[in-house]
Scaffold this active site. Structure first.
Site: not given
Length: 302
Positions: A14, A38, A70-71, A134, A138, A159
């Protein structure tokens, strides 16, 4: 006045596209996580202060779009403390500094904050209920951002795929070359989202936020239009590659158990996005075709 953007997490999918679509009459700074951590309060404070002052010195309207996250969904199950630091504590500090310098903040979140058991598109006001580490981290980030700064907005997406880094589309394109058939789950439903389209929408939202016309709703959903399953998505990827979609075989999620549970239903309603005067993101199938034609797969098809 033109727009200036600070994009933490600027080297991700992104962030890469936000830099690409940022207005040319302004400027965008998209530091990597190594450049702008961050989770480091001093680093965050210095980055936001320097950015805000520089933007205003140049007669620009500053906005921060937080793409840092953190994905690693499965890894978060055993590394929740680190995921919490990046996905919750960091965004909270970022929001506090944006409040200190009166800079609007757009914070990108995820469909994983929902339990995934709906039978209609989730509205931003629907009850959350994450089922993974996760998702929990979030959601905690959303809460901290919204509580810390009144000129902050949360944008949930799902997605996502883009030109930078690894993603599902690139993986399927690689497997198309390596295997005769590919088995993909057909019992998880969502809306594929090209990050270039999402980035364009976020820039539009930043423009509204910096001119005092930010949406009244502070949680929005930004995804590609329509929905499909991972199986249906993969068939479409094969079609774009000129391959036989019949080589894609449907299977159940139980055949591929993962440490973190995946939402069975991830479709997000774009009603509040449209109500804010933002252009709807294109239908997912149309976006995929455009993305592949523009070279989103890169070396994955060479």
């Amino acid at each position: 006045m033109a727009l200036a953007l600070l994009v933490p997490g600027g080297r991700g999918q992104l962030g890469h596209d936000l830099l690409a679509v940022a207005p040319r009459d302004g400027f965008a700074h998209a530091p990597s996580s190594a450049e702008l951590d961050i989770t480091d309060a001093e680093c965050v404070a210095d980055a936001v202060a320097t950015f805000a002052a520089s933007a205003r010195d140049h007669g620009l309207r500053p906005a921060v779009v937080n793409a840092a996250a953190y994905t690693a969904v499965d890894q978060a199950e055993t590394d929740e403390d680190r995921a919490f630091a990046v996905n919750a504590l960091g965004p909270g500090m970022l929001a506090a500094e944006c409040a200190r310098h009166d800079v609007p903040l757009l914070h990108v979140s995820t469909d994983y904050v929902f339990p995934g058991d709906a039978d209609r598109p989730y509205e931003p006001t629907d009850p959350t209920g994450p089922r993974s580490a996760y998702g929990r981290t979030k959601l905690a980030g959303e809460e901290r951002v919204l509580a810390s700064w009144r000129r902050s907005w949360v944008v949930r997406t799902a997605w996502a795929y883009g030109a930078s880094g690894a993603n599902f589309v690139k993986t399927m394109a690689r497997l198309e070359k390596e295997r005769d058939t590919v088995s993909v789950v057909d019992d998880q439903r969502g809306s594929p989202t090209w990050t270039r389209d999402l980035a364009t929408g976020l820039v539009q939202l930043a423009g509204l936020a910096t001119t005092g016309h930010g949406p009244r709703a502070r949680v929005l959903h930004g995804t590609g239009g329509g929905d499909t399953t991972w199986y249906g998505f993969t068939r479409a990827i094969f079609e774009e590659l000129g391959a036989d979609p019949g080589r894609v075989r449907p299977c159940a999620s139980t055949e591929y158990p993962r440490p973190a549970p995946r939402p069975a239903y991830s479709v997000l309603s774009g009603g509040t996005w449209r109500a804010a005067g933002l252009a709807p993101l294109p239908p997912w199938r149309e976006a995929l075709s455009t993305a592949v034609a523009s070279g989103v797969l890169g070396s994955a098809v060479t």
